[in-house]
Design an enzyme around this catalytic site. Structure first.
Site, short mmCIF file in Angstrom:
data_model
loop_
_atom_site.label_atom_id
_atom_site.label_comp_id
_atom_site.label_asym_id
_atom_site.label_seq_id
_atom_site.Cartn_x
_atom_site.Cartn_y
_atom_site.Cartn_z
N ASP A 112 -6.44 27.06 -28.96
CA ASP A 112 -6.26 28.35 -29.66
C ASP A 112 -4.82 28.54 -30.11
OD1 ASP A 112 -8.95 29.03 -29.28
OD2 ASP A 112 -8.54 30.01 -27.37
N ASP A 117 -11.70 28.81 -21.64
CA ASP A 117 -10.49 29.60 -21.88
C ASP A 117 -9.86 29.90 -20.53
OD1 ASP A 117 -10.79 29.75 -24.66
OD2 ASP A 117 -12.01 31.56 -24.54
#
Length: 158
Positions: free
Chosen positions: A127, A113
Site C-alpha cells: 500500500d 494488512d
C-alpha cells in the site's frame, strides 16, 4: 522496472509473513504512540475495507492492471516512469498473489494488512508503494513528462 517490482513484492510478502507469525495472537505492537501500531487485519475489500463482498472484482481488476503495466513497461525508456510503473507493478502483483492464494480460497483471498495509522486505516508495504507511485504518477502526468515508450515495429502508428 522488473527488478524494482520484485523488490517491492519481496518486501511486502516478507513483511506479511512476519505479521502473520508475530501478530496472529491479536496483540498489537506500538511503534509511535497514538500514531503507528502494528496489528493484524485480513482485508477482503479494497482501501478502507470498501467492497468486502466483491473480492473477485478486485482480483480481476488487479490482474488487468498488472497485465497493462507489463505491456506498457516493456517499451519504456523514461527512468521516472520506469520507477513509477515498477513500484506499481510490485505492489499490485503482491496484492494479486494475496487475492489468488490466501484464505478463504482461490481468487477470493484476503490481503494481509498490519500497519495501523492511528486508527484511520490499516495497510501494508504494498500500500505504501502503491500510494507513493500513484502520487508520482500524478506529478509526472501534471508536469507532462512523456512515457518515452519505443513503438513496436508492428505498430501501424510507428
Amino acid at each position: 522496472m522488473l527488478v524494482l517490482a520484485v523488490a517491492v513484492l519481496l518486501a511486502d510478502q516478507i513483511s506479511k509473513f512476519w505479521a502473520l507469525s508475530a501478530l496472529s495472537g491479536g496483540e498489537g505492537i506500538t511503534v509511535i504512540p497514538q500514531l503507528i501500531q502494528l496489528r493484524l487485519l485480513l482485508n477482503s475489500g479494497a482501501a478502507f475495507s470498501i467492497g468486502e463482498g466483491a473480492t473477485w472484482v478486485f482480483t480481476l481488476t488487479t490482474a488487468a492492471a498488472v497485465a497493462g503495466i507489463l505491456y506498457v513497461g516493456r517499451r519504456l525508456r523514461s527512468t521516472a516512469w520506469t520507477v513509477v510503473l515498477g513500484t506499481l507493478l510490485g505492489g499490485a502483483t503482491s496484492h494479486l498473489l494475496d487475492r489468488l492464494f490466501r484464505a478463504p480460497g482461490f481468487a477470493q483471498g484476503h490481503v494481509v494488512d498490519f500497519i495501523d495509522y492511528g486508527g484511520l486505516f490499516v495497510g501494508n508495504v504494498a500500500d505504501i508503494a502503491l500510494t507513493g507511485s500513484c502520487a508520482l504518477l500524478l506529478l509526472l502526468s501534471l508536469r507532462g513528462v512523456p512515457l518515452g515508450v519505443v513503438a513496436d515495429k508492428g505498430d501501424p502508428s510507428a
